[in-house]
Each structure stands twice: as C-alpha cells, then as structure tokens.
Scaffold this motif. Structure first.
Motif, PDB file in Angstrom:
ATOM      1  N   ASP A  28       0.816  -1.227   0.000  1.00 41.33           N
ATOM      2  CA  ASP A  28       0.000   0.000   0.000  1.00 41.33           C
ATOM      3  C   ASP A  28       0.842   1.267   0.000  1.00 41.33           C
ATOM      4  OD1 ASP A  28       0.984  -0.257   2.556  1.00 41.33           O
ATOM      5  OD2 ASP A  28      -0.938   0.050   3.561  1.00 41.33           O
ATOM      6  N   ALA A 100       2.351  -2.023   4.128  1.00 38.16           N
ATOM      7  CA  ALA A 100       1.814  -3.337   4.469  1.00 38.16           C
ATOM      8  C   ALA A 100       1.611  -4.138   3.191  1.00 38.16           C
ATOM      9  CB  ALA A 100       0.491  -3.191   5.211  1.00 38.16           C
ATOM     10  N   SER A 103      -3.403  -7.741   1.544  1.00 34.81           N
ATOM     11  CA  SER A 103      -4.110  -8.743   2.346  1.00 34.81           C
ATOM     12  C   SER A 103      -4.435  -9.962   1.496  1.00 34.81           C
ATOM     13  CB  SER A 103      -5.400  -8.134   2.896  1.00 34.81           C
ATOM     14  OG  SER A 103      -6.153  -9.096   3.603  1.00 34.81           O
ATOM     15  N   GLY A 104      -4.040 -11.142   1.980  1.00 37.74           N
ATOM     16  CA  GLY A 104      -4.340 -12.388   1.281  1.00 37.74           C
ATOM     17  C   GLY A 104      -3.413 -12.713   0.129  1.00 37.74           C
ATOM     18  N   PRO A 220      -9.163  -6.261  -1.716  1.00 39.08           N
ATOM     19  CA  PRO A 220      -8.326  -7.461  -1.812  1.00 39.08           C
ATOM     20  C   PRO A 220      -9.081  -8.759  -2.045  1.00 39.08           C
ATOM     21  CG  PRO A 220      -8.349  -6.605   0.437  1.00 39.08           C
ATOM     22  CD  PRO A 220      -8.987  -5.563  -0.429  1.00 39.08           C
ATOM     23  N   GLU A 221     -10.244  -8.944  -1.415  1.00 36.47           N
ATOM     24  CA  GLU A 221     -10.976 -10.187  -1.604  1.00 36.47           C
ATOM     25  C   GLU A 221     -11.523 -10.294  -3.028  1.00 36.47           C
ATOM     26  OE1 GLU A 221     -12.351 -13.854  -1.205  1.00 36.47           O
ATOM     27  OE2 GLU A 221     -11.050 -12.820   0.234  1.00 36.47           O
TER      28      GLU A 221
END
Length: 237
Positions: A28, A100, A103-104, A220-221
């Motif tokens: 990010d 970071a 995510s995932g 992200p998902e």
C-alpha cells in the motif's frame, strides 16, 4: 477446468502468468507516495495545483522529471537531482517500515502456484526498492521473475516495454498473461503489451479512470476472486 490424476486435482488454467505491479498492489505504498507528491514534490517542482497526481502515478520516478519538463516546462522550478532525491530519501523508510503487504497475497500466490501459473513483479520502482519489499515480507520465492522499469532500456509505464520484458522473463506470450495494476498508466502499459488487465481499486484511487481495464476489482478479496476467475477463463461482471 479441472481433471483428476491419481486422486489429485489438476487445474488447467486459461492464462499462464500473473504479473503484479508493486506500488499500490503488492503493498500500500501509493498512499505514502501520493502524500509525498501532493504535499512536497509537485508543489515544489511546478507549484500548487498545477499537476494532478494521477498523471504521474505508475511512472518510473526518474521519468517523472522528463514528464514535467515536457508538459510543464514554464512552471518547472527544480532540477532533476532535487526531484529524484525526494523519492530516494523516502524509499528506504517507506518500504522497510511503513508499508503493508496486500491482504491475502500469500494465499493467492499459493493458489496460483497450484495451478502452475507463473508470477512476476513488474514495477516502475528500482530493483533495490523491490528487493526491500520481497525480503521484508519473505515473498521472493513466490515469484518466477522480477522486472524493474528502472532497469529497462526504454521508457517505463505507460509504454508497453516493461510488461513485454515481464512476459519474456517468464517465457510466456503476453496474450497468456494477466496484469494487475492500480493506475491508468499501468493499465495502458499492460494493454499495449497485449495482456489482460485487471485494475485494482482502493481507497487511494477511488476516482481513477479504469475504463481501459478489462476488469476492475474492488478491494483485496474481490481481487483474489477476479484473478482466479480470469486465470481460469471465467467471466467477471
């Protein structure tokens, strides 16, 4: 499409490779770069409110000066060394401490590897910045290739060469590649290279024009589901 051999599920992917941009996708960092550019780099270089950040997002930081010189020569107030020093001074702290990981990402990478899909990083950032990210998060082994626009002999995004180099590094036809990008320049680069483009929309780029992308993923998902669907030849609404 799947089949079974000796009780093991075997996936037959439609696409052979997924190429990830780094800034704004794998990590990010765009949040921090946008802050730096809007509050310091652009006002100091050409004045307040002259250049929209979207114009330079996705570009190699060393090519940003060329862009400003070409398009805003009358307003340009700093030299190349000063502009580049802002980015270089911020990079080590930003990548080493602040950003970071998507995510995932590791779960997605492992799922793609099960499908025997090659992965690459294709970034406008210098190799040493990419190395900080790969080593800090321990994700280097997930990638079969790493391409830095800073090391490509030619213009970086939105020119197609960096993505053409990414496909060549994997020995995969660009038509069999998916590119994941978070900027208009990145999407244009992937499209011009002949790849399927997925635009990744986040809180940092809510108003960016992704009409040129083949698919847009929100968060992200959704990105995970979209990448897997596109790799397997599915359609995404």
């Amino acid at each position: 499409m799947t089949g079974a051999i000796s009780g093991r599920v075997v996936y037959a992917p439609y696409m052979k490779a997924v190429l990830f941009d780094m800034d704004g996708v794998l990590v990010d960092s765009e949040e921090y770069w946008v802050e730096l550019e809007e509050e310091r780099v652009l006002p100091e270089a050409v004045g307040e409110g002259v250049v929209e950040d979207e114009e330079i997002t996705g570009m190699n930081y060393r090519e940003i000066y060329d862009y400003l010189e070409e398009n805003y020569a009358d307003q340009l107030q700093v030299d190349r060394e000063t502009l580049e020093s802002h980015y270089e001074a911020a990079a080590e702290e930003l990548y080493g401490e602040r950003v970071a990981l998507l995510s995932g990402f590791e779960e997605l990478a492992e799922e793609l590897q099960k499908r025997e899909v090659d992965l690459a990083v294709v970034s406008s950032s210098p190799h040493d910045w990419i190395d900080i990210v790969l080593d800090r998060f321990g994700i280097r082994d997930h990638f079969d290739g790493v391409v830095s626009g800073n090391a490509v002999d030619g213009r970086s995004k939105p020119e197609p060469l960096v993505y053409e180099e990414g496909a060549a590094a994997l020995d995969v036809d660009p038509a069999d590649c998916v590119a994941v990008e978070d900027s208009e320049n990145g999407i244009e680069s992937a499209n011009r290279a002949g790849m399927t483009s997925i635009a990744y929309r986040t809180d940092i780029n809510p108003g960016m024009d992704f009409s040129g992308a083949d698919v847009v993923a929100e968060g992200p998902e959704d990105l995970r589901e979209t990448v897997l669907a596109v790799v397997n030849g599915g359609t995404v609404q």
